[in-house]
Design a protein around this motif. Structure first.
Motif, PDB file in Angstrom:
ATOM      1  N   ARG A   1       0.805  -1.019   0.033  1.00 34.61           N
ATOM      2  CA  ARG A   1      -0.126   0.024  -0.048  1.00 34.61           C
ATOM      3  C   ARG A   1       0.906   1.277  -0.108  1.00 34.61           C
ATOM      4  O   ARG A   1       0.493   2.305  -0.784  1.00 34.61           O
ATOM      5  N   LEU A   2       1.885   1.175   0.795  1.00 34.18           N
ATOM      6  CA  LEU A   2       3.015   2.520   0.757  1.00 34.18           C
ATOM      7  C   LEU A   2       3.388   2.462  -0.702  1.00 34.18           C
ATOM      8  O   LEU A   2       3.731   3.697  -1.129  1.00 34.18           O
ATOM      9  N   ASN A   3       3.971   1.586  -0.903  1.00 39.02           N
ATOM     10  CA  ASN A   3       4.724   1.582  -2.577  1.00 39.02           C
ATOM     11  C   ASN A   3       3.759   2.081  -3.398  1.00 39.02           C
ATOM     12  O   ASN A   3       4.028   2.825  -4.252  1.00 39.02           O
ATOM     13  N   ASP A   4       2.505   1.575  -3.560  1.00 36.83           N
ATOM     14  CA  ASP A   4       1.306   2.139  -4.548  1.00 36.83           C
ATOM     15  C   ASP A   4       1.286   3.671  -4.272  1.00 36.83           C
ATOM     16  O   ASP A   4       0.675   4.231  -5.309  1.00 36.83           O
ATOM     17  N   TYR A   5       1.049   4.102  -2.920  1.00 35.61           N
ATOM     18  CA  TYR A   5       0.731   5.529  -2.764  1.00 35.61           C
ATOM     19  C   TYR A   5       1.890   6.336  -3.257  1.00 35.61           C
ATOM     20  O   TYR A   5       1.646   7.569  -3.727  1.00 35.61           O
ATOM     21  N   ARG A   6       3.134   5.996  -2.962  1.00 39.68           N
ATOM     22  CA  ARG A   6       4.265   6.885  -3.339  1.00 39.68           C
ATOM     23  C   ARG A   6       4.160   6.898  -4.836  1.00 39.68           C
ATOM     24  O   ARG A   6       4.657   7.969  -5.499  1.00 39.68           O
ATOM     25  N   ALA A   7       3.830   5.854  -5.647  1.00 42.82           N
ATOM     26  CA  ALA A   7       3.913   5.807  -7.079  1.00 42.82           C
ATOM     27  C   ALA A   7       2.907   6.820  -7.760  1.00 42.82           C
ATOM     28  O   ALA A   7       3.080   7.625  -8.656  1.00 42.82           O
ATOM     29  N   SER A   8       1.853   6.820  -6.935  1.00 36.12           N
ATOM     30  CA  SER A   8       0.636   7.543  -7.471  1.00 36.12           C
ATOM     31  C   SER A   8       0.779   8.819  -7.252  1.00 36.12           C
ATOM     32  O   SER A   8       0.454   9.862  -7.706  1.00 36.12           O
ATOM     33  N   GLN A   9       1.704   9.274  -6.206  1.00 42.88           N
ATOM     34  CA  GLN A   9       1.942  10.604  -5.765  1.00 42.88           C
ATOM     35  C   GLN A   9       3.248  11.195  -6.140  1.00 42.88           C
ATOM     36  O   GLN A   9       3.762  12.364  -5.713  1.00 42.88           O
ATOM     37  N   ASP A  10       4.140  10.439  -6.908  1.00 41.75           N
ATOM     38  CA  ASP A  10       5.469  10.831  -7.349  1.00 41.75           C
ATOM     39  C   ASP A  10       6.314  11.089  -6.236  1.00 41.75           C
ATOM     40  O   ASP A  10       7.082  12.075  -6.021  1.00 41.75           O
ATOM     41  N   SER A  11       6.294   9.914  -5.117  1.00 36.90           N
ATOM     42  CA  SER A  11       7.166  10.006  -4.161  1.00 36.90           C
ATOM     43  C   SER A  11       7.081  11.280  -3.190  1.00 36.90           C
ATOM     44  O   SER A  11       7.585  12.530  -3.565  1.00 36.90           O
ATOM     45  N   VAL A  12       6.553  11.227  -1.997  1.00 34.69           N
ATOM     46  CA  VAL A  12       6.304  12.045  -1.097  1.00 34.69           C
ATOM     47  C   VAL A  12       7.113  11.930   0.142  1.00 34.69           C
ATOM     48  O   VAL A  12       7.422  11.027   0.910  1.00 34.69           O
ATOM     49  N   ASP A  13       7.962  13.182   0.434  1.00 43.14           N
ATOM     50  CA  ASP A  13       8.831  13.168   1.845  1.00 43.14           C
ATOM     51  C   ASP A  13       7.903  13.586   2.801  1.00 43.14           C
ATOM     52  O   ASP A  13       7.287  14.390   2.692  1.00 43.14           O
ATOM     53  N   LEU A  14       8.627  12.970   4.129  1.00 43.44           N
ATOM     54  CA  LEU A  14       7.993  13.436   5.137  1.00 43.44           C
ATOM     55  C   LEU A  14       8.905  14.686   6.126  1.00 43.44           C
ATOM     56  O   LEU A  14       9.814  14.635   5.878  1.00 43.44           O
ATOM     57  N   SER A  15       8.052  15.552   6.635  1.00 39.65           N
ATOM     58  CA  SER A  15       8.977  16.740   7.411  1.00 39.65           C
ATOM     59  C   SER A  15       9.449  15.920   8.681  1.00 39.65           C
ATOM     60  O   SER A  15       9.194  14.905   8.925  1.00 39.65           O
ATOM     61  N   PHE A  16      10.128  16.771   9.360  1.00 42.96           N
ATOM     62  CA  PHE A  16      11.164  16.307  10.481  1.00 42.96           C
ATOM     63  C   PHE A  16       9.925  16.056  11.457  1.00 42.96           C
ATOM     64  O   PHE A  16       9.912  15.048  12.224  1.00 42.96           O
ATOM     65  N   GLU A  17       9.061  17.126  11.757  1.00 43.43           N
ATOM     66  CA  GLU A  17       7.856  16.875  12.872  1.00 43.43           C
ATOM     67  C   GLU A  17       7.065  15.835  12.358  1.00 43.43           C
ATOM     68  O   GLU A  17       6.822  14.894  13.460  1.00 43.43           O
ATOM     69  N   THR A  18       6.718  15.605  11.192  1.00 45.16           N
ATOM     70  CA  THR A  18       5.886  14.338  10.774  1.00 45.16           C
ATOM     71  C   THR A  18       6.721  13.044  11.046  1.00 45.16           C
ATOM     72  O   THR A  18       6.220  11.980  11.369  1.00 45.16           O
ATOM     73  N   ARG A  19       8.105  12.909  10.905  1.00 48.71           N
ATOM     74  CA  ARG A  19       8.780  11.864  11.127  1.00 48.71           C
ATOM     75  C   ARG A  19       8.753  11.599  12.499  1.00 48.71           C
ATOM     76  O   ARG A  19       8.670  10.244  12.983  1.00 48.71           O
ATOM     77  N   SER A  20       8.964  12.556  13.352  1.00 45.48           N
ATOM     78  CA  SER A  20       9.171  12.418  14.896  1.00 45.48           C
ATOM     79  C   SER A  20       7.746  11.653  15.552  1.00 45.48           C
ATOM     80  O   SER A  20       7.647  10.810  16.142  1.00 45.48           O
ATOM     81  N   MET A  21       6.532  12.228  14.837  1.00 47.58           N
ATOM     82  CA  MET A  21       5.279  11.642  15.167  1.00 47.58           C
ATOM     83  C   MET A  21       4.938  10.298  14.848  1.00 47.58           C
ATOM     84  O   MET A  21       4.577   9.399  15.405  1.00 47.58           O
ATOM     85  N   LEU A  22       5.654  10.018  13.560  1.00 45.62           N
ATOM     86  CA  LEU A  22       5.651   8.593  12.983  1.00 45.62           C
ATOM     87  C   LEU A  22       6.540   7.723  14.131  1.00 45.62           C
ATOM     88  O   LEU A  22       5.834   6.565  14.216  1.00 45.62           O
TER      89      LEU A  22
END
Length: 775
Positions: A317-338
């Protein structure tokens, strides 16, 4: 050589008075005088010593014959439960460790005891048939078969058999069978009803079809005829036998060290059984730990494929979404939350596993379970808070965050499952349990029971107490008169207290000997009575059949009778005649002794005295004068003899006597005839004093018949032999017949500790003795 009194009597004309009040023995006193009781015990010290020796000997015999009991002990250590689960160990806060008392109950359980009994071979019991009572003790002393036991069925030292195996029908389980040696290497097997089941040979398997028995005897060392009891125990009997002898205790507090002890008569069996208990418990503990690891491993192996599928699905599911959105990177704040969300999911997953296992052991109300639920609630609240924060992110960032979270959580959980599975496989292979044996079973060198020294001490103390009880109970049941006060309380004046002389003691002993032989004759017959009577024959002296007043005038009893002579002179002044009757409540109070010696003393004072034996049944006055009973009073009363014939002289001038005569069938009727009354009138005219010895007042009516014809009647009572109520009944019986008892004589006072402590009547006579002028 002239003789005189060392001391003189000061009061002869009045009845004897009590020199001092009795201490604690008055009839109306309920006080207990410990000093008097001690004196009673001192008087009967030999009885107490004999009873003590007998009881002590019985205790020593028991200690010698009793089967010795040994004790074996072993040590176990129950360690704190160690973790074999690595990262997924359920380290629940406040979880309780297994208490030592729990381990004790596990050790005593039927599961452990049953397996240990089977392993130690307690299902098969072989017991020799020993000689009754002493046989087992003789075998322990290595006493070989004596000559009288040749051919008997009892086993002695060296007699034994070895039974390697025994299988029986369920109907014979728990029922003893009898194995009898029939010859060299041969035996016979019988049941309880003495029915022969079969015969076998040494080293050969004996098989019996009905009822089924299969037995192998590998050793016989006993002569023909010796019997052994063979028993195949049931499981319940085995377990019960082991449980009652087994004990568990903890050394110290919270040490986890358990001491196992087992008691029994066979040291080898003790060590074998106790080691079996330790081994079975150890194996059970190891199997329990391995079973727990196996159960957890099975759970993890079931969950691992499911977690792997979730991980694959999340990555897709993650790979399919990245492909559909042309590879989205997460911000630092979002990464900490993850990262925090992944961490929370991992902890919640671990708590879920712990909860699944706790649910199998505890209810939701258990404190450990409640702690886990509270922790999970906290983590879920924090996760909800973070998820609420993610709602403020842009849609793309929010979706990428959620997909990354699913991947990383699934990946972390999957790696934990793989690591835990590998650790459990290693733990299962190397399970050692949390119990270890510190010391194997060892039996003490000396038995713990019976403790001979303690038994001897206890039996000696019990013997002393029993002796004291016998003496005091005997004293309570035989409360004979002991003081002048007791007689005076009945309205009797006491004219004399006569101390017991050695010659009078022998007469009493002879009377007791006749009673004893009569009892033996009644119980065992004449032959036994005569045989035992010879063994108890008393040594007699030539003075025993004489009159003490003539043989030994200085005897203390004769001194007391001289005082009585003076008192009687004044007592008989108001009497209607010169006749004196002496009677008593019961036999063996000393009537004949006092009658004969009083008559001799009165004759010595210059009086003409006639002594009449009116006891026509058992009178023995004639023995005192070494005469015969024939041609006496009874013969005169029936008209067979004249008065001159029955009158007999003695060596004492002025003293004549009449024997009882031939024993008639109707003594009372003879004494009631007018011829007897006329006889008394005739002899009274010839003598200054007529003394009549009569039978006991309670035994027959002769005393009441004679008492109506005499002017003075005295009651002879024996010290400590005649109870007060017995004397009272005698007085009532005589008074009902119209006989007035003038007074009494307390006879046979013994110089004992109790009498000296409590009374002292008559002991002034012990201070009188004849002395020569040269002394």
């Amino acid at each position: 050589m002239s003789e005189n009194f060392a001391n003189s009597h000061t009061n002869h004309a009045a009845p004897v008075q009590s020199p001092r009040q009795s201490r604690g023995q008055n009839q109306n006193s309920d006080e207990i005088d410990l000093g008097y009781l001690l004196a009673i015990c001192l008087d009967h010290k030999w009885l107490i010593i004999i009873v003590t020796l007998i009881v002590t000997l019985l205790g020593y015999t028991y200690a010698t014959l009793a089967t010795p009991i040994y004790r074996a002990d072993a040590l176990l250590q129950v360690e704190q439960t160690q973790s074999n689960l690595g990262s997924i160990e359920m380290a629940v806060m406040g979880q309780e460790q297994v208490a030592s008392s729990t381990q004790s109950e596990i050790l005593r359980s039927r599961m452990i005891m049953g397996r240990a009994a089977q392993q130690a071979g307690l299902d098969l019991v072989v017991t020799p048939n020993y000689f009754p009572v002493i046989g087992a003790a003789m075998v322990r002393m290595d006493v070989e078969r004596p000559g009288f036991a040749q051919g008997s069925n009892h086993a002695w030292a060296g007699d034994s058999i070895t039974v390697d195996s025994l299988q029986v029908d369920p109907s014979l389980t728990g029922r003893p069978l009898t194995l009898t040696v029939t010859g060299a290497n041969r035996y016979r097997l019988s049941d309880q009803d003495e029915r022969v089941l079969g015969e076998g040979s040494l080293g050969e398997l004996l098989t019996i079809e009905t009822p089924f028995v299969e037995m192998l005897v590998t050793q016989i060392s006993a002569p023909a005829g010796v019997e052994f009891t063979v028993l195949k125990r049931t499981d319940t009997q085995m377990i019960r036998n082991l449980q009652v002898r087994f004990n568990v205790s903890q050394r110290g507090r919270e040490t986890g060290i358990l001491e196992l002890t087992l008691e029994g008569p066979d040291p080898e069996e003790l060590e074998r059984s106790l080691n079996a208990i330790s081994d079975v418990y150890l194996v059970q503990n190891i199997n329990r730990q391995a079973a727990e690891a196996e159960s957890r491993l099975e759970f993890l192996e079931q969950q691992t494929p499911l977690i792997q599928n979730d991980l694959n699905s999340a990555e897709s599911r993650l790979n399919d979404y990245r492909a559909s959105q042309d590879s989205v990177d997460l911000s630092f704040e979002t990464r900490s939350m993850l990262e925090r969300l992944v961490e929370l999911e991992s902890e919640l997953n671990q708590l879920e596993i712990q909860e699944s296992e706790l649910s199998q052991r505890f209810t939701p109300s258990h404190p450990s379970y409640q702690t886990l639920l509270e922790k999970r609630s906290q983590l879920e609240r924090e996760r909800s808070r973070l998820e609420a924060q993610t709602d403020n992110l842009p849609e793309t960032q929010r979706q990428v965050l959620r997909l990354n979270r699913d991947v990383e959580v699934s990946q972390a959980i999957y790696m934990q499952m793989l690591n835990a599975t590998q650790e459990l496989r290693i733990a299962r292979a190397g399970t050692v349990g949390n119990v270890r044996i510190l010391d194997n079973a060892v039996t003490g060198t000396y038995p713990i029971e019976p403790r001979k020294n303690l038994i001897i001490v206890i039996s000696s103390m019990a013997g002393i107490m029993l002796g004291l009880m016998v003496v005091l109970l005997r004293h309570m049941l035989r409360r004979g008169v002991e003081s002048v006060d007791q007689l005076q309380a009945l309205g009797l004046q006491v004219y004399a207290t006569i101390p017991l002389s050695e010659r009078q003691r022998r007469l009493f002993d002879r009377f007791k000997d006749r009673k004893w032989r009569h009892r033996i004759r009644s119980a065992f017959g004449n032959t036994m009575a005569d045989t035992m009577g010879k063994a108890r024959k008393f040594r007699r002296t030539r003075d025993e059949n004489g009159v003490l007043a003539l043989i030994d005038p200085s005897d203390l009893a004769i001194e007391a009778l001289r005082s009585l002579r003076t008192s009687l002179h004044f007592a008989m002044l108001e009497a209607g005649n010169k006749r004196l009757m002496l009677t008593g409540p019961s036999p063996a109070v000393g009537k004949s002794f006092i009658s004969a010696n009083l008559a001799a003393i009165c004759a010595q004072s210059g009086q003409r005295v006639l002594l009449i034996d009116a006891d026509l049944r058992k009178g023995h006055i004639h023995r005192s004068f070494k005469g015969e009973s024939a041609q006496g009073l009874s013969d005169y009363l029936v008209g067979d003899c004249s008065l001159d014939t029955v009158l007999r002289g003695t060596e004492q001038n002025g003293l004549d006597y009449i024997a009882r005569g031939t024993a008639p069938p109707n003594p009372s009727e003879l004494l009631m005839t007018q011829r007897f009354a006329q006889f008394l009138d005739d002899v009274e005219s010839q003598y200054d004093l007529v003394i009549i010895d009569t039978p006991p007042a309670l035994a027959v009516t002769d005393a009441a018949v004679v008492g109506k014809l005499v002017g003075t009647t005295l009651m002879i009572t024996r010290f400590r032999e005649n109870p007060v109520n017995e004397i009272e009944r005698s007085l009532e019986q005589l008074e009902n017949a119209g006989v007035v008892v003038k007074g009494s004589i307390l006879n046979a006072i013994e110089r004992t500790a109790s009498s000296y402590y409590g009374y002292g009547y008559g002991y002034g006579y012990y201070h009188y003795a004849y002395k020569s002028d040269n002394d």
